[in-house]
Motif scaffolding. Structure first.
Motif, PDB file in Angstrom:
ATOM      1  N   ALA A  14       0.808  -1.222   0.000  1.00  0.00           N
ATOM      2  CA  ALA A  14       0.000   0.000   0.000  1.00  0.00           C
ATOM      3  C   ALA A  14       0.837   1.265   0.000  1.00  0.00           C
ATOM      4  O   ALA A  14       0.428   2.291  -0.552  1.00  0.00           O
ATOM      5  CB  ALA A  14      -0.935   0.007   1.208  1.00  0.00           C
ATOM      6  N   THR A  16       3.286   2.574  -1.508  1.00  0.00           N
ATOM      7  CA  THR A  16       4.118   3.018  -2.616  1.00  0.00           C
ATOM      8  C   THR A  16       3.583   4.355  -3.084  1.00  0.00           C
ATOM      9  O   THR A  16       2.412   4.682  -2.862  1.00  0.00           O
ATOM     10  CB  THR A  16       4.054   2.015  -3.778  1.00  0.00           C
ATOM     11  OG1 THR A  16       2.692   1.906  -4.194  1.00  0.00           O
ATOM     12  CG2 THR A  16       4.570   0.653  -3.365  1.00  0.00           C
ATOM     13  N   TYR A  18       2.841   5.440  -5.973  1.00  0.00           N
ATOM     14  CA  TYR A  18       1.748   5.327  -6.927  1.00  0.00           C
ATOM     15  C   TYR A  18       0.427   5.081  -6.214  1.00  0.00           C
ATOM     16  O   TYR A  18      -0.596   5.714  -6.486  1.00  0.00           O
ATOM     17  CB  TYR A  18       2.076   4.178  -7.881  1.00  0.00           C
ATOM     18  CG  TYR A  18       0.988   3.850  -8.872  1.00  0.00           C
ATOM     19  CD1 TYR A  18       0.529   4.818  -9.776  1.00  0.00           C
ATOM     20  CD2 TYR A  18       0.440   2.571  -8.919  1.00  0.00           C
ATOM     21  CE1 TYR A  18      -0.447   4.510 -10.694  1.00  0.00           C
ATOM     22  CE2 TYR A  18      -0.548   2.260  -9.834  1.00  0.00           C
ATOM     23  CZ  TYR A  18      -0.989   3.228 -10.722  1.00  0.00           C
ATOM     24  OH  TYR A  18      -1.955   2.915 -11.620  1.00  0.00           O
ATOM     25  N   HIS A  19       0.447   4.177  -5.230  1.00  0.00           N
ATOM     26  CA  HIS A  19      -0.779   3.870  -4.516  1.00  0.00           C
ATOM     27  C   HIS A  19      -1.243   5.036  -3.652  1.00  0.00           C
ATOM     28  O   HIS A  19      -2.435   5.293  -3.533  1.00  0.00           O
ATOM     29  CB  HIS A  19      -0.607   2.602  -3.672  1.00  0.00           C
ATOM     30  CG  HIS A  19      -0.652   1.371  -4.511  1.00  0.00           C
ATOM     31  ND1 HIS A  19      -0.170   0.148  -4.091  1.00  0.00           N
ATOM     32  CD2 HIS A  19      -1.117   1.173  -5.765  1.00  0.00           C
ATOM     33  CE1 HIS A  19      -0.343  -0.737  -5.058  1.00  0.00           C
ATOM     34  NE2 HIS A  19      -0.914  -0.136  -6.080  1.00  0.00           N
ATOM     35  N   LEU A  22      -2.981   7.345  -5.898  1.00  0.00           N
ATOM     36  CA  LEU A  22      -4.320   6.836  -6.218  1.00  0.00           C
ATOM     37  C   LEU A  22      -5.296   7.126  -5.082  1.00  0.00           C
ATOM     38  O   LEU A  22      -6.461   7.450  -5.321  1.00  0.00           O
ATOM     39  CB  LEU A  22      -4.277   5.328  -6.467  1.00  0.00           C
ATOM     40  CG  LEU A  22      -3.761   4.879  -7.817  1.00  0.00           C
ATOM     41  CD1 LEU A  22      -3.850   3.358  -7.924  1.00  0.00           C
ATOM     42  CD2 LEU A  22      -4.548   5.520  -8.954  1.00  0.00           C
ATOM     43  N   THR A  52     -10.067   1.517 -14.430  1.00  0.00           N
ATOM     44  CA  THR A  52      -9.231   0.581 -13.688  1.00  0.00           C
ATOM     45  C   THR A  52      -8.919  -0.680 -14.465  1.00  0.00           C
ATOM     46  O   THR A  52      -8.175  -1.523 -13.982  1.00  0.00           O
ATOM     47  CB  THR A  52      -9.938   0.165 -12.374  1.00  0.00           C
ATOM     48  OG1 THR A  52     -11.136  -0.543 -12.723  1.00  0.00           O
ATOM     49  CG2 THR A  52     -10.285   1.347 -11.521  1.00  0.00           C
ATOM     50  N   SER A  59      -4.216  -2.038  -7.206  1.00  0.00           N
ATOM     51  CA  SER A  59      -4.298  -0.590  -7.410  1.00  0.00           C
ATOM     52  C   SER A  59      -5.736  -0.196  -7.655  1.00  0.00           C
ATOM     53  O   SER A  59      -6.216   0.821  -7.143  1.00  0.00           O
ATOM     54  CB  SER A  59      -3.455  -0.176  -8.616  1.00  0.00           C
ATOM     55  OG  SER A  59      -2.224  -0.834  -8.597  1.00  0.00           O
ATOM     56  N   ILE A  62      -7.783  -0.217  -4.490  1.00  0.00           N
ATOM     57  CA  ILE A  62      -7.391   0.896  -3.621  1.00  0.00           C
ATOM     58  C   ILE A  62      -8.059   2.173  -4.084  1.00  0.00           C
ATOM     59  O   ILE A  62      -8.627   2.934  -3.292  1.00  0.00           O
ATOM     60  CB  ILE A  62      -5.852   1.053  -3.602  1.00  0.00           C
ATOM     61  CG1 ILE A  62      -5.224  -0.085  -2.803  1.00  0.00           C
ATOM     62  CG2 ILE A  62      -5.453   2.407  -3.017  1.00  0.00           C
ATOM     63  CD1 ILE A  62      -3.720  -0.082  -2.804  1.00  0.00           C
ATOM     64  N   SER A 351      -4.192  -0.866   2.821  1.00  0.00           N
ATOM     65  CA  SER A 351      -4.474   0.422   2.185  1.00  0.00           C
ATOM     66  C   SER A 351      -5.660   1.095   2.858  1.00  0.00           C
ATOM     67  O   SER A 351      -5.813   2.310   2.805  1.00  0.00           O
ATOM     68  CB  SER A 351      -4.738   0.245   0.703  1.00  0.00           C
ATOM     69  OG  SER A 351      -6.001  -0.332   0.496  1.00  0.00           O
TER      70      SER A 351
END
Lengths: 492, 173
Positions: A14, A16, A18-19, A22, A52, A59, A62, A351
Motif C-alpha cells: 500500500a 508506494t 503510486y498507490h 491513487l 481501472t 491498485s 485501492i 491500504s
C-alpha cells in the motif's frame, strides 16, 4: 497470528508512491460525488471502473475503496452545511450537524463528523484485520428472518418517544412505509399503489424524497424566517479544527458504541444507512441531555458518522458494482480470495489504514474551504441549492416526474416543519420499508405464515427481543422514573 | 404567554388552522393508500401476508395518526394560545421563493426546454429580482453555473442532464 505478518506485507504494497497518489485522487473524486446529492458512491464506482481495467487489481481496488470513503465524507459535508444529505447514510448527520452550522459552528461540526468517521473507519479496519475470515461466514448465516430482525432493531432504536406528538410520529412513519410500498411488489410481482400512473411503477425513490424534504423544505423554511445562514459571519479558523480534535476524546463512549453498532451492522448486512440511524437513536436515548438532541449537540454528529464508516464494507449497491469489477480483473469474490490472492486482500486491508489517514488529512485541510461556502450571499446560494436539488433529482433516474416529486416533497417538508411532524421516521421507513417487508414476507413463506419464524433460532430471536426491549424502553424508563419521584413530573 | 408581537404583520393562519390542514392532508393520503391497497387481497394467507396487507395497515396507521393529530389540533390546549403560524409577510416571502422554482420546473419539464435553459433563467430571475444584483453579475453567475454543471455532468461524469431545443440548435449534445 500470521495475520500480522500478512498485514505488514500488505503495508509494503500500500505504501508506494503510486498507490498513495491513487488514494488522494480517489478520496478527492469521492468527496465530489459525495457532495452532489443523488450522485453517490455506487455511481462514482461505476464511473471509475472503466479507468481501472488496465490497472493491477490491487491498485484498482485501492482507488475504488478510497473513492468510497471520500464519498461518505463528502456526503456529511452537505448534510451539515445545507441540510441536504449527499449520501443516504448521512441523513442522520443532518439532525444535529445542520443546527450546529446554523449556530455558526460549521467548522466544529465538520471536524467532528470527519474525525468520528475516521475513528469509526479505523475501528472497522481493525475488526476486519482480526475477523476477516469469521465475519464472512457469519454473514452467510443470515437469511430473511434475520434480515427482518436487523431492520426491526434499527427502527426500534431510532423511534422512541421523541418530543413530537405520538400521533404525528405515526403519520410520519406510516407515510414512509406506504411510500416505500409504491411500485412493483417483489414478492408477488403485482404493481401496488400506482393508481394507473406509469411514473409510479418504478416506485418513489427515497433519494428524491430526501432531496425535497431536507433540501427544498429547509430552504423554504429559511426563506420564511428571512434567516440567512447564520454561519455567514462565523470566523473560520484552523484553530477550531484543532480545538475539536482536543475535545473529541471526551466523547469516547459515543465513539466506541457507535463504531460497534457500525461494525455489527456491517457484518450483519444492515448497511451504513440503518447503522447511522440506529447509532443516532442510541446516542439520543442514552445521553444525559436527551432534550438537546436535534438542536446541535456534537454527540448527534459523532454517533451517526462513526457508525456510518465503521467496517468500511461498502453498502450493497456499491459492493455489487465492486464485485463486478473484481470479476473483470479476473478475481473471484468470496472467501477463497484469502487463500488465492493473499497479497491482494492484505494490500487492500493495509491500504484501508493508509487511505483513512490520507482521507482525514485531506478533508481536515479542506474544512475551512467547505465552511467558507456559507459566506456566499444567500441570494446566490439559495437558488444554487435549488438547482443542485433539481439536478440531483434528475440524476436519480432521469425522470421528469422525479423533479415534480422533489418539489412536492419540499412542500411536505415545509408543512412538517411548521407543524412539528418529525421527518426522520418517514425517511427511515422509506429506506428500510421495502426491504423489511420483503424480508418479512419471505420469512413467512419459508415458515408457513407463522410468526414463530423470528424466534426459530437464537441469533434471530435475540435480535428481535432486543428490538422489542428498545422499543418499549422509553415507556419502561419513564414508568420507573415516575415511581421513584411521583410529584416531580406533573402534567406534561 | 399570550403576548403577540405588535410589530408583526397581519396573521394569515393560526397554528391551529395549519395543524388542521396538515392533519386533513395526512388523512387524505392515508385514505388514498387504503383505497390503493384494496385493489389487492389484504388478508393473511397460508404463506403469510398478501400483497395488500402492508399497504392497507400502513394506510390505517396514517389515518389513525391523522385523526389523532386532528383531535389534538382541535381540542388539546397545546396550540390554543400558540402564536400565529404564519403572517402575511412570511407567506409573501415563501411565495416569492416558490414562484421562480415553479417557473424552473414549468420551463424545464412542461415547455421541455431542459434543465440547462431553465437553470439559467431561474438563476437570472432570482438574482435580478430578489437579490437585486446588476445584470452583468447575474449573467456571469447564471451562465457560469450552467457551464460548471455541463462540464461536470456531461463531460466528466458522463451523466447527461435533460436537454431541449436550445441545446440542439446550438449543436450541444
Amino acid at each position: 497470528m500470521d495475520n500480522i505478518g500478512d498485514l505488514l506485507h500488505g503495508f509494503q504494497v500500500a505504501l508506494t508512491g503510486y498507490h498513495l497518489m491513487l488514494m488522494v485522487v480517489g478520496v478527492l473524486f469521492g468527496i465530489l460525488v459525495g457532495v452532489l446529492p443523488g450522485l453517490g458512491a455506487p455511481n462514482g464506482v461505476t464511473l471509475l471502473i472503466p479507468l481501472t481495467f488496465t490497472m493491477e487489481p490491487v491498485s484498482a481496488i485501492i482507488l475504488l475503496a478510497s473513492m468510497y470513503w471520500g464519498a461518505l465524507f463528502g456526503g456529511s459535508t452537505t448534510s451539515i452545511l445545507f441540510n441536504i444529505p449527499g449520501e443516504p447514510s448521512s441523513v442522520a448527520t443532518t439532525f444535529d450537524g445542520h443546527p450546529m452550522a446554523k449556530q455558526g459552528r460549521a467548522t466544529e461540526a465538520l471536524s467532528y463528523a470527519f474525525l468520528s468517521a475516521a475513528f469509526g473507519a479505523l475501528f472497522g479496519v481493525v475488526v476486519i484485520t482480526l475477523l476477516a475470515g469469521p465475519a464472512a461466514t457469519f454473514a452467510h448465516k443470515f437469511s430473511s428472518p434475520e434480515y427482518f430482525a436487523v431492520y426491526f432493531l434499527a427502527f426500534a432504536c431510532f423511534v422512541g418517544l421523541g418530543g413530537a406528538s405520538p400521533f404525528k410520529t405515526l403519520v410520519s412513519a406510516g407515510m414512509g412505509f406506504s411510500l416505500a410500498a409504491v411500485g412493483m411488489d417483489t414478492i408477488s410481482g403485482s404493481l401496488r399503489l400506482t393508481f394507473e400512473l406509469p411514473d409510479l411503477i418504478k416506485g418513489v425513490s427515497f433519494l428524491v424524497a430526501v432531496i425535497g424534504l431536507f433540501g427544498i423544505g429547509e430552504l423554504i423554511a429559511t426563506m420564511e424566517e428571512r434567516l440567512e445562514f447564520r454561519g455567514v459571519h462565523a470566523r473560520i479558523s484552523p484553530r477550531d479544527v484543532l480545538k475539536t480534535i482536543a475535545a473529541l476524546p471526551s466523547y469516547w463512549v459515543v465513539l466506541v458504541r457507535s463504531s460497534l453498532v457500525g461494525c455489527w451492522m456491517g457484518i450483519t448486512p444492515g448497511g451504513p444507512t440503518a447503522a447511522s440511524f440506529m447509532s443516532y437513536g442510541l446516542a439520543r436515548r442514552f445521553a444525559p441531555r436527551t432534550g438537546e438532541f436535534g438542536k446541535g449537540v456534537p454527540e448527534g454528529v459523532i454517533a451517526p458518522e462513526a457508525a456510518d464508516l465503521a467496517l468500511g464494507i461498502p453498502g450493497s449497491a456499491t459492493a455489487a458494482v465492486m464485485m463486478g469489477g473484481l470479476m473483470i480483473w479476473g478475481l473471484h469474490p468470496g472467501p477463497m480470495l484469502f487463500v488465492d490472492q493473499k497479497s491482494f486482500v492484505w494490500g487492500l486491508i493495509a491500504s484501508m489504514y493508509v487511505a483513512n489517514v490520507v482521507a482525514v488529512v485531506l478533508v481536515l485541510f479542506t474544512v475551512p474551504l467547505f465552511a467558507a461556502i456559507l459566506r456566499i450571499p444567500f441570494a446566490i446560494i439559495a437558488p444554487l441549492i435549488v438547482v443542485v436539488c433539481f439536478v440531483s433529482a434528475w440524476t436519480v433516474s432521469s425522470s421528469p416526474f422525479d423533479l415534480w416529486l422533489a418539489f412536492l416533497f419540499g412542500l411536505i417538508g415545509y408543512l412538517f416543519k411548521k407543524c412539528e411532524y418529525p421527518i426522520a421516521p418517514l425517511v427511515l421507513a422509506m429506506v428500510i420499508g421495502d426491504k423489511a417487508e420483503d424480508a418479512f414476507r419471505q420469512s413467512m413463506i419459508i415458515h408457513g405464515g407463522s410468526l414463530g419464524a423470528f424466534w426459530s433460532n437464537w441469533l434471530c430471536g435475540t435480535i428481535m427481543t432486543l428490538g422489542f426491549v428498545l422499543l418499549l424502553w422509553p415507556l419502561v424508563s419513564s414508568a420507573l422514573q415516575r415511581t421513584k419521584s411521583p410529584p416531580a413530573s406533573a402534567g406534561g | 404567554m399570550e403576548q403577540h408581537d405588535p410589530s408583526a404583520s397581519r396573521a394569515l393562519a393560526t397554528r391551529r388552522t395549519l395543524e388542521v390542514i396538515a392533519a386533513a392532508l395526512a388523512l387524505a393520503f392515508g385514505a388514498t393508500i387504503i383505497l390503493g391497497a384494496l385493489e389487492y387481497r389484504i388478508g393473511w394467507g397460508e404463506r403469510g401476508p398478501e400483497p395488500g396487507y402492508f399497504p392497507f395497515w400502513m394506510g390505517m396507521i396514517v389515518v389513525v395518526g391523522a385523526i389523532g393529530a386532528l383531535f389534538e389540533a382541535l381540542f388539546a390546549r397545546r396550540h390554543a394560545d400558540a402564536p400565529m403560524a404564519i403572517n402575511a409577510d412570511q407567506a409573501r416571502r415563501v411565495a416569492l421563493f416558490l414562484l421562480p422554482m415553479l417557473g424552473f420546473l414549468v420551463l424545464a419539464l412542461i415547455f421541455k426546454l431542459g434543465l440547462y435553459v431553465a437553470m439559467v433563467a431561474y438563476m437570472l430571475t432570482v438574482m435580478l429580482w430578489q437579490g437585486r444584483y446588476r445584470l452583468p453579475a447575474a449573467l456571469a453567475v447564471s451562465f457560469g453555473t450552467a457551464a460548471v454543471f455541463y462540464f461536470m455532468f456531461e463531460l466528466w461524469l458522463h451523466v447527461p442532464l435533460m436537454k431541449g431545443p436550445v441545446e440542439a440548435w446550438l449543436g450541444i449534445h
